[in-house]
Design a protein around this motif. Structure first.
Motif, PDB file in Angstrom:
ATOM      1  N   LEU A  95       0.837  -1.199   0.000  1.00 44.80           N
ATOM      2  CA  LEU A  95       0.000   0.000   0.000  1.00 44.80           C
ATOM      3  C   LEU A  95       0.873   1.252   0.000  1.00 44.80           C
ATOM      4  CD1 LEU A  95      -2.729   1.439   0.119  1.00 44.80           C
ATOM      5  CD2 LEU A  95      -2.651   1.181   2.606  1.00 44.80           C
ATOM      6  N   HIS A  96       1.917   1.241   0.772  1.00 47.05           N
ATOM      7  CA  HIS A  96       2.826   2.390   0.816  1.00 47.05           C
ATOM      8  C   HIS A  96       3.443   2.638  -0.561  1.00 47.05           C
ATOM      9  CE1 HIS A  96       5.658   5.306   2.388  1.00 47.05           C
ATOM     10  NE2 HIS A  96       6.631   4.622   1.805  1.00 47.05           N
ATOM     11  N   ALA A  97       3.892   1.582  -1.217  1.00 49.52           N
ATOM     12  CA  ALA A  97       4.485   1.716  -2.555  1.00 49.52           C
ATOM     13  C   ALA A  97       3.451   2.229  -3.557  1.00 49.52           C
ATOM     14  CB  ALA A  97       5.057   0.374  -3.020  1.00 49.52           C
ATOM     15  N   ASP A  98       2.225   1.722  -3.481  1.00 47.79           N
ATOM     16  CA  ASP A  98       1.148   2.181  -4.369  1.00 47.79           C
ATOM     17  C   ASP A  98       0.885   3.670  -4.157  1.00 47.79           C
ATOM     18  OD1 ASP A  98       0.918  -0.436  -5.299  1.00 47.79           O
ATOM     19  OD2 ASP A  98      -0.934  -0.853  -4.196  1.00 47.79           O
ATOM     20  N   MET A  99       0.831   4.102  -2.900  1.00 45.99           N
ATOM     21  CA  MET A  99       0.590   5.509  -2.590  1.00 45.99           C
ATOM     22  C   MET A  99       1.731   6.388  -3.096  1.00 45.99           C
ATOM     23  SD  MET A  99      -2.368   5.933  -1.140  1.00 45.99           S
ATOM     24  CE  MET A  99      -2.148   7.605  -0.575  1.00 45.99           C
ATOM     25  N   GLN A 100       2.952   5.914  -2.981  1.00 49.78           N
ATOM     26  CA  GLN A 100       4.102   6.684  -3.461  1.00 49.78           C
ATOM     27  C   GLN A 100       4.043   6.864  -4.978  1.00 49.78           C
ATOM     28  OE1 GLN A 100       4.819   7.986  -0.436  1.00 49.78           O
ATOM     29  NE2 GLN A 100       6.814   8.206  -1.361  1.00 49.78           N
ATOM     30  N   ARG A 101       3.725   5.802  -5.701  1.00 51.89           N
ATOM     31  CA  ARG A 101       3.607   5.915  -7.158  1.00 51.89           C
ATOM     32  C   ARG A 101       2.491   6.877  -7.536  1.00 51.89           C
ATOM     33  NH1 ARG A 101       5.127   0.490  -6.897  1.00 51.89           N
ATOM     34  NH2 ARG A 101       2.967  -0.186  -6.776  1.00 51.89           N
ATOM     35  N   LEU A 102       1.389   6.832  -6.817  1.00 54.22           N
ATOM     36  CA  LEU A 102       0.276   7.737  -7.099  1.00 54.22           C
ATOM     37  C   LEU A 102       0.690   9.191  -6.858  1.00 54.22           C
ATOM     38  CD1 LEU A 102      -2.682   8.105  -7.901  1.00 54.22           C
ATOM     39  CD2 LEU A 102      -3.287   7.793  -5.493  1.00 54.22           C
ATOM     40  N   LYS A 103       1.396   9.443  -5.775  1.00 58.24           N
ATOM     41  CA  LYS A 103       1.835  10.806  -5.473  1.00 58.24           C
ATOM     42  C   LYS A 103       2.790  11.346  -6.533  1.00 58.24           C
ATOM     43  CE  LYS A 103       1.262  10.553  -0.494  1.00 58.24           C
ATOM     44  NZ  LYS A 103       1.916  10.520   0.815  1.00 58.24           N
ATOM     45  N   LYS A 104       3.585  10.458  -7.127  1.00 55.65           N
ATOM     46  CA  LYS A 104       4.555  10.870  -8.143  1.00 55.65           C
ATOM     47  C   LYS A 104       3.925  11.057  -9.520  1.00 55.65           C
ATOM     48  CE  LYS A 104       8.505   8.724  -5.922  1.00 55.65           C
ATOM     49  NZ  LYS A 104       9.508   7.652  -5.993  1.00 55.65           N
ATOM     50  N   MET A 105       2.686  10.614  -9.682  1.00 59.77           N
ATOM     51  CA  MET A 105       2.036  10.694 -10.992  1.00 59.77           C
ATOM     52  C   MET A 105       1.834  12.148 -11.403  1.00 59.77           C
ATOM     53  SD  MET A 105      -1.716   9.343 -12.098  1.00 59.77           S
ATOM     54  CE  MET A 105      -2.347   9.692 -13.731  1.00 59.77           C
ATOM     55  N   GLY A 106       2.276  12.463 -12.578  1.00 61.24           N
ATOM     56  CA  GLY A 106       2.020  13.787 -13.141  1.00 61.24           C
ATOM     57  C   GLY A 106       0.693  13.784 -13.874  1.00 61.24           C
ATOM     58  N   ASN A 107       0.150  14.944 -14.116  1.00 61.09           N
ATOM     59  CA  ASN A 107      -1.078  15.078 -14.907  1.00 61.09           C
ATOM     60  C   ASN A 107      -2.279  14.357 -14.321  1.00 61.09           C
ATOM     61  OD1 ASN A 107       0.347  16.599 -16.798  1.00 61.09           O
ATOM     62  ND2 ASN A 107       0.983  14.760 -17.882  1.00 61.09           N
ATOM     63  N   ARG A 108      -2.438  14.409 -13.014  1.00 62.64           N
ATOM     64  CA  ARG A 108      -3.632  13.795 -12.426  1.00 62.64           C
ATOM     65  C   ARG A 108      -4.863  14.577 -12.852  1.00 62.64           C
ATOM     66  NH1 ARG A 108      -2.775  11.913  -6.398  1.00 62.64           N
ATOM     67  NH2 ARG A 108      -4.869  11.100  -6.805  1.00 62.64           N
ATOM     68  N   PRO A 109      -5.987  13.920 -13.048  1.00 62.81           N
ATOM     69  CA  PRO A 109      -7.170  14.560 -13.615  1.00 62.81           C
ATOM     70  C   PRO A 109      -7.675  15.791 -12.874  1.00 62.81           C
ATOM     71  CG  PRO A 109      -7.614  12.258 -13.134  1.00 62.81           C
ATOM     72  CD  PRO A 109      -6.206  12.535 -12.755  1.00 62.81           C
ATOM     73  N   ASP A 110      -7.576  15.812 -11.581  1.00 62.21           N
ATOM     74  CA  ASP A 110      -8.036  16.983 -10.837  1.00 62.21           C
ATOM     75  C   ASP A 110      -7.046  18.139 -10.958  1.00 62.21           C
ATOM     76  OD1 ASP A 110     -10.410  15.850 -10.016  1.00 62.21           O
ATOM     77  OD2 ASP A 110      -9.568  15.079  -8.158  1.00 62.21           O
ATOM     78  N   VAL A 111      -5.845  17.848 -11.455  1.00 59.08           N
ATOM     79  CA  VAL A 111      -4.799  18.853 -11.569  1.00 59.08           C
ATOM     80  C   VAL A 111      -4.607  19.290 -13.015  1.00 59.08           C
ATOM     81  CG1 VAL A 111      -2.357  19.323 -11.152  1.00 59.08           C
ATOM     82  CG2 VAL A 111      -3.639  17.871  -9.570  1.00 59.08           C
ATOM     83  N   ALA A 112      -4.596  18.324 -13.928  1.00 68.83           N
ATOM     84  CA  ALA A 112      -4.344  18.632 -15.337  1.00 68.83           C
ATOM     85  C   ALA A 112      -5.077  17.619 -16.200  1.00 68.83           C
ATOM     86  CB  ALA A 112      -2.839  18.615 -15.608  1.00 68.83           C
ATOM     87  N   VAL A 113      -4.458  17.245 -17.296  1.00 71.54           N
ATOM     88  CA  VAL A 113      -5.073  16.306 -18.238  1.00 71.54           C
ATOM     89  C   VAL A 113      -4.653  14.887 -17.884  1.00 71.54           C
ATOM     90  CG1 VAL A 113      -5.207  15.624 -20.650  1.00 71.54           C
ATOM     91  CG2 VAL A 113      -5.094  18.032 -20.048  1.00 71.54           C
ATOM     92  N   CYS A 114      -5.612  14.004 -17.797  1.00 70.61           N
ATOM     93  CA  CYS A 114      -5.351  12.610 -17.473  1.00 70.61           C
ATOM     94  C   CYS A 114      -4.757  11.902 -18.685  1.00 70.61           C
ATOM     95  CB  CYS A 114      -6.643  11.931 -17.044  1.00 70.61           C
ATOM     96  SG  CYS A 114      -6.420  10.299 -16.366  1.00 70.61           S
ATOM     97  N   CYS A 115      -3.867  10.977 -18.431  1.00 71.17           N
ATOM     98  CA  CYS A 115      -3.246  10.238 -19.522  1.00 71.17           C
ATOM     99  C   CYS A 115      -4.200   9.236 -20.124  1.00 71.17           C
ATOM    100  CB  CYS A 115      -2.022   9.520 -19.024  1.00 71.17           C
ATOM    101  SG  CYS A 115      -2.279   8.568 -17.514  1.00 71.17           S
TER     102      CYS A 115
END
Length: 115
Positions: A95-115
């Motif tokens: 779960l910790h690793a999953d959360m870290q990858r999510l935090k590092k994701m660029g272009n999250r939909p609420d922030v910018a354009v989703c991939c």
């Protein structure tokens, strides 16, 4: 939802990983779960469809994105079991690793354009 259906829904590791991320974030789209779990989009979509069909998730469309969240209609007993499972997963390295990858994701939909 019966207990058998509930536990069958959570019996797969990918589905369980999705379910543990969603309450922390409130809602996530497929691209966010793909990045967090480091799995292919078709695999994530297939598991999300399964969780939606068994009543554990609800989805909503916003523009080009479909967001998933835990169903507010889960029976009380299922919510209690799910909360206990989430608490247990909090100490899990996966779960910790999953959360870290999510935090590092660029272009999250609420922030910018989703991939």
């Amino acid at each position: 939802m019966t207990p058998t259906q509930f536990f069958k829904c959570l019996s797969d590791e990918t589905r369980l990983r999705c379910i543990t991320l969603l309450p922390r974030e409130g809602r996530l789209c497929v691209c966010e779960l793909t990045a967090a779990l480091d799995l292919s989009q078709p695999k994530i979509s297939r598991h999300l469809a399964f969780l939606r069909q068994c009543g554990m998730l609800v989805d909503s469309r916003e523009g080009q994105w479909v967001f998933y969240r835990i169903s507010p209609d889960l029976p009380d007993w299922a919510q209690t079991v799910l909360q206990a499972a989430l608490a247990a997963a909090s100490g899990d390295g996966q779960l910790h690793a999953d959360m870290q990858r999510l935090k590092k994701m660029g272009n999250r939909p609420d922030v910018a354009v989703c991939c």
